[in-house]
Design an enzyme around this catalytic site. Structure first.
Site, PDB file in Angstrom:
ATOM      1  N   HIS A  14     -10.099   7.741   7.955  1.00  0.00           N
ATOM      2  CA  HIS A  14      -9.581   6.603   7.179  1.00  0.00           C
ATOM      3  C   HIS A  14      -9.345   5.405   8.082  1.00  0.00           C
ATOM      4  O   HIS A  14      -8.362   5.349   8.813  1.00  0.00           O
ATOM      5  CB  HIS A  14      -8.271   6.992   6.475  1.00  0.00           C
ATOM      6  N   HIS A  16      -9.460   1.000   8.107  1.00  0.00           N
ATOM      7  CA  HIS A  16      -9.738  -0.351   7.607  1.00  0.00           C
ATOM      8  C   HIS A  16      -9.909  -1.175   8.885  1.00  0.00           C
ATOM      9  O   HIS A  16      -8.936  -1.690   9.442  1.00  0.00           O
ATOM     10  CB  HIS A  16      -8.580  -0.911   6.790  1.00  0.00           C
ATOM     11  N   GLN A  19      -8.391  -4.610  10.001  1.00  0.00           N
ATOM     12  CA  GLN A  19      -6.950  -4.730  10.238  1.00  0.00           C
ATOM     13  C   GLN A  19      -6.575  -4.617  11.716  1.00  0.00           C
ATOM     14  O   GLN A  19      -5.435  -4.905  12.091  1.00  0.00           O
ATOM     15  CB  GLN A  19      -6.184  -3.697   9.400  1.00  0.00           C
ATOM     16  N   ARG A  35       1.426  -6.709   3.860  1.00  0.00           N
ATOM     17  CA  ARG A  35       0.237  -6.757   3.000  1.00  0.00           C
ATOM     18  C   ARG A  35      -0.210  -8.206   2.777  1.00  0.00           C
ATOM     19  O   ARG A  35      -1.415  -8.469   2.682  1.00  0.00           O
ATOM     20  CB  ARG A  35       0.554  -6.068   1.669  1.00  0.00           C
ATOM     21  N   HIS A 136      -9.433   2.577  -5.057  1.00  0.00           N
ATOM     22  CA  HIS A 136      -8.501   2.173  -4.000  1.00  0.00           C
ATOM     23  C   HIS A 136      -7.156   2.857  -4.141  1.00  0.00           C
ATOM     24  O   HIS A 136      -6.602   3.379  -3.174  1.00  0.00           O
ATOM     25  CB  HIS A 136      -8.323   0.643  -3.993  1.00  0.00           C
ATOM     26  N   ARG A 139      -2.712   1.609  -8.251  1.00  0.00           N
ATOM     27  CA  ARG A 139      -2.374   0.188  -8.425  1.00  0.00           C
ATOM     28  C   ARG A 139      -3.621  -0.597  -8.817  1.00  0.00           C
ATOM     29  O   ARG A 139      -3.590  -1.449  -9.687  1.00  0.00           O
ATOM     30  CB  ARG A 139      -1.861  -0.409  -7.099  1.00  0.00           C
ATOM     31  N   HIS A 163      -6.054   6.220  -1.979  1.00  0.00           N
ATOM     32  CA  HIS A 163      -4.671   6.106  -1.493  1.00  0.00           C
ATOM     33  C   HIS A 163      -3.715   6.580  -2.589  1.00  0.00           C
ATOM     34  O   HIS A 163      -3.927   6.251  -3.754  1.00  0.00           O
ATOM     35  CB  HIS A 163      -4.294   4.644  -1.228  1.00  0.00           C
ATOM     36  N   HIS A 200      -2.393   9.375   2.666  1.00  0.00           N
ATOM     37  CA  HIS A 200      -0.942   9.199   2.860  1.00  0.00           C
ATOM     38  C   HIS A 200      -0.118  10.295   2.169  1.00  0.00           C
ATOM     39  O   HIS A 200       0.449  11.136   2.838  1.00  0.00           O
ATOM     40  CB  HIS A 200      -0.442   7.811   2.423  1.00  0.00           C
ATOM     41  N   ASP A 251      -6.531   4.208  10.210  1.00  0.00           N
ATOM     42  CA  ASP A 251      -6.032   3.316   9.161  1.00  0.00           C
ATOM     43  C   ASP A 251      -6.025   1.846   9.594  1.00  0.00           C
ATOM     44  O   ASP A 251      -7.075   1.232   9.679  1.00  0.00           O
ATOM     45  CB  ASP A 251      -4.656   3.817   8.710  1.00  0.00           C
TER      46      ASP A 251
HETATM   47 ZN   LIG Z   1      -5.729   2.737   3.811  1.00  0.00          ZN
END
Ligand SMILES: [Zn+2]
Length: 335
Positions: A14, A16, A19, A35, A136, A139, A163, A200, A251
């Site tokens: 995992h 991203h 980031q 965020r 994703h 949400r 997630h 998570h 992550d």
């Molecule tokens: Zn993530």
């Protein structure tokens, strides 16, 4: 003693990768403030920048002993292709975990329909890219999207990554919208199965963990990021008690070190149980390698090597090297 110890390559299930740019920045007061900074950074990404910067970070991953990365990608299709090129350049195996995003986030994250999303998955597959669908989160995806994506992954025998339960607010919002918690919603919508990886699960309750166990789903823990973002403690003992498989991810890439992820994971278990050796070291190393490969649908993946001449391992008895790796070394031991 040989100078180099061959090991299964570590698998970053995992990431991203964009980031990585946020490390060291003042990231705000909590996850939600961080965020906002993350969304600004995401908005700045271009395919050219992804091609350049991902290659640099993928080289860091490769030097740290990771030989495979699952890129959980929500920056649009042109950037996904750039990530594929970057991985090839850096010499790391890549699986694109293409994010479905119906609502929220930035416009570039979103597809206009679930059919459009599945069309993007098919387009990458047609180009020979290893890809898996990744709603994703609850949400970002309503129930009808989750149902269609779950059915698609099942019929195509593909991994599904999502997630869930990273932050309490997500659970409150899910309860308000659906009357159930996120992992319960995933189960209801056909998104839990042996090829599912829930990322998570920090705040999963006992019922949600039972659902993961019953379905054979995995959990991907990202302990250095979860610590950095103030997410909470991963329910390591609850996962172990139920026999739920665990893998790891870098992550946000605030740290790039599989040994540190595993050390944090075991550290959480030790602090909360008051015991040592909660997870046997062979199992920890499998969390970092074989379980991640299985999570990404891979049977074979490249290996790595530890430098037994590294000062961190000097004088360590051969039988103690695995323990010394996890508890006494950093990833430069793979350099
Ligand atoms: Zn993530």
């Amino acid at each position: 003693m040989a100078d180099r110890l061959p090991l299964p390559g570590f698998v970053d299930a995992h990431s991203h990768t964009f980031q990585r740019a946020l490390r060291g920045r003042s990231e705000g007061g909590d996850f939600w403030a961080w965020r906002e900074a993350m969304l600004l950074e995401a908005g700045r990404q271009t395919p050219e920048g992804v091609r350049r910067d991902y290659a640099a970070t993928y080289r860091e991953l490769r030097r740290a002993g990771y030989t495979v990365v699952g890129e959980f990608h929500y920056l649009g299709l042109p950037a996904a292709s750039a990530a594929v090129d970057a991985a090839a350049d850096a010499g790391i195996e890549l699986v694109v975990l293409l994010a479905a995003y119906a609502r929220g986030g930035l416009p570039r994250f979103r597809q206009e329909s679930v059919a459009a999303f599945l069309g993007e998955v098919e387009a990458l597959r047609a180009n020979g890219v290893r890809v898996a669908p990744a709603p994703h989160s609850v949400r970002a995806c309503p129930a009808d999207w989750l149902r269609e994506i779950g059915a698609y992954a099942g019929s195509e025998d593909l991994p599904l990554h999502v997630h869930a339960d990273e932050q309490p607010r997500e659970i409150e919002e899910c309860l308000a919208e659906h009357g159930v918690r996120p992992i319960e919603l995933l189960a209801r919508c056909g998104c839990l199965g042996p090829r599912t990886t829930v990322v998570h699960a920090t705040h999963a309750d006992g019922r949600e963990l039972d659902l993961l166990a019953e379905s054979g789903a995995r959990v991907c823990l990202c302990p250095t990021t979860e610590a950095n973002l103030g997410d909470g403690y991963a329910p390591v003992e609850g996962l172990l008690e139920r026999g739920i498989a665990i893998c790891i991810g870098s992550d946000s890439n605030v740290r790039i070190d599989p040994l540190e992820e595993l050390r944090e994971l075991e550290g959480i278990a030790r602090r909360s149980s008051g015991r040592r050796n909660v997870v046997p070291v062979e199992m920890l190393l499998a969390f970092g390698s074989a379980e991640g490969a299985a999570s990404l649908g891979l049977d074979h993946w490249p290996g790595t090597e530890a430098d037994l001449g590294h000062p961190s391992l000097a004088g360590v008895a051969v039988d103690d090297v695995p323990q010394a790796l996890v508890f006494g070394c950093s990833a430069d031991v793979f350099g």
